[in-house]
Design an enzyme around this catalytic site. Structure first.
Site, PDB file in Angstrom:
ATOM      1  N   GLY A  24       0.795  -1.229   0.000  1.00  0.00           N
ATOM      2  CA  GLY A  24       0.000   0.000   0.000  1.00  0.00           C
ATOM      3  C   GLY A  24       0.819   1.266   0.000  1.00  0.00           C
ATOM      4  N   THR A  25       2.092   1.152   0.374  1.00  0.00           N
ATOM      5  CA  THR A  25       2.923   2.363   0.507  1.00  0.00           C
ATOM      6  C   THR A  25       4.334   2.116  -0.038  1.00  0.00           C
ATOM      7  OG1 THR A  25       3.807   1.723   2.681  1.00  0.00           O
ATOM      8  CG2 THR A  25       1.766   3.013   2.687  1.00  0.00           C
ATOM      9  N   GLY A  26       5.079   3.178  -0.162  1.00  0.00           N
ATOM     10  CA  GLY A  26       6.529   3.127  -0.392  1.00  0.00           C
ATOM     11  C   GLY A  26       6.963   2.244  -1.559  1.00  0.00           C
ATOM     12  N   LEU A  27       7.996   1.453  -1.276  1.00  0.00           N
ATOM     13  CA  LEU A  27       8.581   0.632  -2.340  1.00  0.00           C
ATOM     14  C   LEU A  27       7.641  -0.476  -2.775  1.00  0.00           C
ATOM     15  CD1 LEU A  27      12.250   0.379  -0.959  1.00  0.00           C
ATOM     16  CD2 LEU A  27      11.298   2.010  -2.599  1.00  0.00           C
ATOM     17  N   PHE A 105      12.760   1.006  13.351  1.00  0.00           N
ATOM     18  CA  PHE A 105      13.016   2.330  13.919  1.00  0.00           C
ATOM     19  C   PHE A 105      14.434   2.334  14.457  1.00  0.00           C
ATOM     20  CE2 PHE A 105      10.103  -0.061  16.785  1.00  0.00           C
ATOM     21  CZ  PHE A 105      11.032  -0.498  17.709  1.00  0.00           C
ATOM     22  N   SER A 113      12.598  -2.108  24.679  1.00  0.00           N
ATOM     23  CA  SER A 113      11.930  -3.117  25.500  1.00  0.00           C
ATOM     24  C   SER A 113      11.944  -4.423  24.715  1.00  0.00           C
ATOM     25  CB  SER A 113      10.483  -2.692  25.778  1.00  0.00           C
ATOM     26  OG  SER A 113       9.714  -2.769  24.584  1.00  0.00           O
ATOM     27  N   TYR A 155      22.503  -4.306   5.332  1.00  0.00           N
ATOM     28  CA  TYR A 155      23.017  -4.686   6.662  1.00  0.00           C
ATOM     29  C   TYR A 155      22.549  -6.079   7.077  1.00  0.00           C
ATOM     30  CZ  TYR A 155      18.700  -2.391   8.530  1.00  0.00           C
ATOM     31  OH  TYR A 155      17.409  -2.008   8.809  1.00  0.00           O
ATOM     32  N   LYS A 170      16.437  -9.308   9.036  1.00  0.00           N
ATOM     33  CA  LYS A 170      16.773  -9.331   7.606  1.00  0.00           C
ATOM     34  C   LYS A 170      17.819 -10.419   7.331  1.00  0.00           C
ATOM     35  CE  LYS A 170      14.376  -5.670   5.978  1.00  0.00           C
ATOM     36  NZ  LYS A 170      13.277  -5.788   5.024  1.00  0.00           N
ATOM     37  N   PRO A 198      19.637   3.190   0.240  1.00  0.00           N
ATOM     38  CA  PRO A 198      18.620   4.205   0.542  1.00  0.00           C
ATOM     39  C   PRO A 198      17.736   4.593  -0.643  1.00  0.00           C
ATOM     40  CG  PRO A 198      20.820   5.181   0.518  1.00  0.00           C
ATOM     41  CD  PRO A 198      21.015   3.716   0.347  1.00  0.00           C
TER      42      PRO A 198
END
Ligand code: HXC
Ligand code: NAP
Length: 308
Positions: A24-27, A105, A113, A155, A170, A198
């Site tokens: 639905g978004t981005g790449l 993030f 946590s 990475y 990943k 990126p």
């Protein structure tokens, strides 16, 4: 001809059914759009149905082909199975699975946590193996061939501080890609991966460069080619890897990062900061071609340039 243009012939995916997680978004959206442009019927799935619905309509308006939005949390196996069943009911057997959904993030690891760690690993690794397992069982029992494409990142093999759950997850996907490339080849199921550097997206940029980091850190500066990625060049690579043109490619991870990770890895790559004046001074000193004054002046000019 340019990298921001589509690469494959129109209609090469006519009759194909492709599932794109996080489409639905981005790449994911960019790759789903290109698959649809090439004639595929595409399913896009993620948690936010309103976002999916809007994207599906947008892609359909552009290409005229079927785009089906299905809400699904990739962490929940039953929901993944539902996506597969619903796709088959409405569009027919699935040919391609693109595991693209992710969560991420930046944070010092000791500040996380255990639930935060779980969240990223579950979306990225569990989400990908849930879909891979359910799809593999489906293809194998139906004796149908299939193609899996996983989106990792560079990475996955270097590791990276401050995104440790994502790096661990990943890396797991990369191991799964290579393992199944061998194990499931006998069922005519291919597994490959793409490792993007990126590429600007709202989802990644807002989470990986939050607040003032955006101003301080320009991702293009780390890339030898001097720019960030264009969505179409990733979509071109993805389309090739899920097409029959790449039938002999299996278990591969293709990096598309303008040379970024190698720049960070090569022992002397930082020397590209050395200006010509300093190289001149070193050459004069080595070959004894300059006077002491001339050599000293060249050094001075070179060092002044580095400081700037
Ligand atoms: C520390 C955080 C955090 C942060 C959330 N948490 N954000 N911890 N820093 N920035 C913690 C929460 O406090 C909570 O732990 C736990 O994580 C779960 O948080 P929720 O908000 O309840 O999770 P959820 O609603 O499932 O959302 C998942 C998400 C969110 C990952 C946190 O950002 C999301 O939906 N992301 C999807 C899209 C995305 O991330 N795209 C970027 C992919 S980019 P506690 O203990 O408080 O319960 C990418 C690029 C790679 O992968 C390479 C680039 C070069
Ligand atoms: P994005 O737009 O945030 O895409 C992530 C997608 O995953 C969203 O559509 C999100 O949709 C979906 N998603 C998250 N959690 C989910 C869940 N539990 N179940 C189902 N779907 C979920 O970011 P992006 O930059 O396009 O990233 C796409 C892929 O490229 C990711 O695998 C990322 O790791 C990889 N990548 C990106 C870059 C980059 O520079 N952009 C670099 C390297 C690798 P919902 O919120 O609706 O669920």
């Amino acid at each position: 001809m340019s990298y921001s243009q589509g690469m494959l012939k129109e209609d090469v995916f006519k009759g194909k059914v492709m599932v794109v997680t996080g489409g639905g978004t981005g790449l994911g959206k960019s790759m789903a759009t290109y698959f649809s442009k090439l004639g595929a019927s595409v399913v896009i799935c993620s948690r936010k149905f309103e976002v999916l619905e809007k994207t599906a309509q947008e892609i359909h308006d552009l290409t005229g082909n079927k785009v089906l939005p299905i809400a699904c949390d990739v962490r929940i196996y039953e929901q993944v199975e539902q996506v597969i069943n619903e796709t088959e009911r409405l569009l027919g057997p699935i040919d391609v699975l693109l595991n693209n959904a992710a969560g991420n993030f930046v944070s010092p690891t000791e500040r996380l946590s255990h639930r935060a760690f779980d969240t990223v690993v579950d979306i990225v690794l569990k989400g990908s193996y849930n879909f891979t397992l359910a799809m593999g069982k489906n293809w194998i029992s139906a004796k149908r061939p299939g193609t899996i494409l996983n989106i990792v990142t560079t990475y996955a093999w270097t590791g990276s501080g401050y995104v440790v759950p994502s790096a661990a997850a990943k890396a797991g996907i990369l191991a799964m890609t290579r393992s199944l490339a061998v194990e499931w080849a006998k069922y005519s199921i291919r597994s490959n991966a793409i490792a993007p550097g990126p590429f600007p997206t709202e989802g990644a940029w807002s989470r990986l460069l939050p607040g003032s980091l955006k101003k301080k850190y320009d991702p293009a500066l780390k890339v030898p080619i001097g720019r960030v990625g264009d969505h179409q060049e990733l979509a071109n690579l993805a389309a090739y890897l899920v097409s029959d043109f790449s039938a002999y490619i299996n278990g591969e991870v293709v990096t598309i990062d303008g040379g970024e990770w190698l720049k960070g890895a090569g022992e002397f790559n930082e020397l590209d900061k050395v200006p010509d004046e300093l190289w001149d001074a070193m050459e004069m000193a080595r070959n004894k071609t300059g006077s002491k004054l001339k050599i000293a002046w060249a050094y001075f000019k070179g060092i002044r340039k580095i400081k700037k």
